[in-house]
Enzyme design. Structure first.
Site, PDB file in Angstrom:
ATOM      1  N   CYS A 113       0.818  -1.181  -0.018  1.00 28.59           N
ATOM      2  CA  CYS A 113       0.207   0.044   0.007  1.00 28.59           C
ATOM      3  C   CYS A 113       0.768   1.297  -0.001  1.00 28.59           C
ATOM      4  O   CYS A 113       0.566   2.314  -0.759  1.00 28.59           O
ATOM      5  CB  CYS A 113      -0.759   0.171   1.292  1.00 28.59           C
ATOM      6  SG  CYS A 113      -0.308  -0.591   2.894  1.00 28.59           S
ATOM      7  N   HIS A 166      -2.903   6.437   4.599  1.00 26.11           N
ATOM      8  CA  HIS A 166      -1.531   6.563   4.874  1.00 26.11           C
ATOM      9  C   HIS A 166      -0.976   7.915   4.429  1.00 26.11           C
ATOM     10  O   HIS A 166      -1.409   8.434   3.276  1.00 26.11           O
ATOM     11  CB  HIS A 166      -0.739   5.403   4.102  1.00 26.11           C
ATOM     12  CG  HIS A 166      -0.827   4.118   4.595  1.00 26.11           C
ATOM     13  ND1 HIS A 166      -1.610   3.642   5.659  1.00 26.11           N
ATOM     14  CD2 HIS A 166      -0.401   2.880   4.131  1.00 26.11           C
ATOM     15  CE1 HIS A 166      -1.672   2.380   5.840  1.00 26.11           C
ATOM     16  NE2 HIS A 166      -1.075   1.809   4.738  1.00 26.11           N
TER      17      HIS A 166
END
Ligand code: A2P
Length: 340
Positions: free
Chosen positions: A129, A242
């Site tokens: 990710c 994130h």
């Protein structure tokens, strides 16, 4: 109904649930959907495209008659079942770390290296990710100014660890505010109101596997061994999306305006960079969005041709489920998948 027979492995998990949502949102052409998880979830009902579907236990024969399988049930499950699926003629898009660095397995971010999909042999890896959102922002810069070195520090949400970690942050936060004892189960230390410079296991040189993934996968996806990457990956008490502080050094001088212009036109990127109006990428802005948000773009005068930026994306969407489904769409649109 025209369409593909699709299986989602890990359909009850944090990424699996997003996969189902995105397949619906993008009207992916589906003939039959198979929702697979562990034995524990067999029989659970999930609503998909206005139909009630029943979760089944994953076994090798689950993949009979399936055209494409999206895996997100962890590395060990992928190692066991992805080869079984490929054996049965299924194209597997695997979100785990199991096969990413295998030279025979394309590791793909569709905005960056879709051409790698043309050589697939049934198994395709979805990158980590944190790597995905970074390379979406870096690729256009590399193409114009050639990136020599990347120094990245991440601020990663708990959703990346999965369902149980989301519960752990909720429960610990409540407990602390209520002045109760906290319970540790997923993380080795308290995650609420804390930061952990530790994602995945440590190696003998003191790096974590998450840091190695960012360093190794970036070079594979960008197809340039000359790019030097170093990473520090940190878990923060954020539910989803994130953030990354990225410092790059380019071979050719780039101005802030040139970088902003370039990224404004780049696929999958949204420049959010207006400090005068307090506008910059944040997890609350990226949550639920498809784009990688880039801001705080500024020159780093401590080195030659240095640039700093701040990159935020929804790790469950672009960092996992959306990227996998974009790969599936590319395969379909380019005749790279056999429909039974
Ligand atoms: P289950 O709900 O049955 O445990 P997350 O990443 O959010 O923790 O989710 C992990 C996903 O992987 C879940 O869908 C989980 O299913 C699935 N999973 C865990 N163990 C297995 C297994 N042995 N076989 C197939 N799926 C599994």
């Amino acid at each position: 109904m025209a369409g593909l027979n699709v299986a989602v492995v890990g359909a009850t998990g944090a990424v699996g649930q997003q996969m189902l949502k995105i397949l619906e949102e993008r009207s992916f052409p589906i003939k039959e959907i198979k929702l697979l998880a562990s034995k524990r979830s067999a029989g659970v009902k999930i609503n998909f495209m206005n139909r009630e579907c029943t979760v089944e236990e994953t076994v090798p024969d689950s993949f009979k008659g399936v055209d494409i399988a999206l895996f997100s049930a962890g590395t060990e499950i992928s190692k066991i079942f992805a080869p079984e699926a490929v054996k049965r003629g299924v194209v597997v898009i695997d979100n785990s770390n199991a096969f990413r660095m295998d030279p025979d397995v394309p590791l793909v971010v569709p905005e960056v290296n879709p051409h790698a999909l043309h050589k697939h042999k049934g198994l395709i890896s979805n990158p980590n990710c944190s790597t995905i959102q970074m390379v979406v922002a870096l690729k256009p810069i590399h193409d114009c100014f050639k990136i020599k070195r990347v120094v990245v520090s991440t601020y990663q949400a708990v959703s990346g660890t999965g369902r149980e970690a989301i519960k752990e942050l909720t429960n610990q936060s409540k407990a602390i505010l209520d002045e109760q004892e906290i319970k540790l189960s997923v993380y080795p230390h308290q995650i609420a109101f804390n930061t952990l410079p530790h994602i995945d296991v440590f190696d003998e040189e003191g790096y974590t596997r998450e840091e190695r993934k960012m360093m190794n996968e970036t070079v594979k996806i960008m197809e340039d061994n000359s790019i030097k990457v170093t990473a520090t990956t940190v878990r923060v008490p954020v539910f989803n999306a994130h953030s990354e502080s990225i410092n790059i050094q380019t071979a050719k001088k780039a101005t802030v305006k040139e970088i902003k212009d370039l990224l404004s036109r780049a696929p999958g990127v949204k420049v959010v960079d207006d400090p005068a109006n307090l506008l910059y990428p944040m997890p609350i802005l990226a949550n639920g969005k498809d784009e990688v948000l880039v801001g705080r773009i500024r020159e780093d005068n401590s080195i030659e041709n240095g640039i700093n930026m701040w990159v935020v994306a929804d790790n469950l969407r672009k960092g996992a489920a959306l990227n996998a489904i974009q790969i599936a769409e590319y395969l379909l649109n380019n005749g790279l998948i056999k429909v039974r």
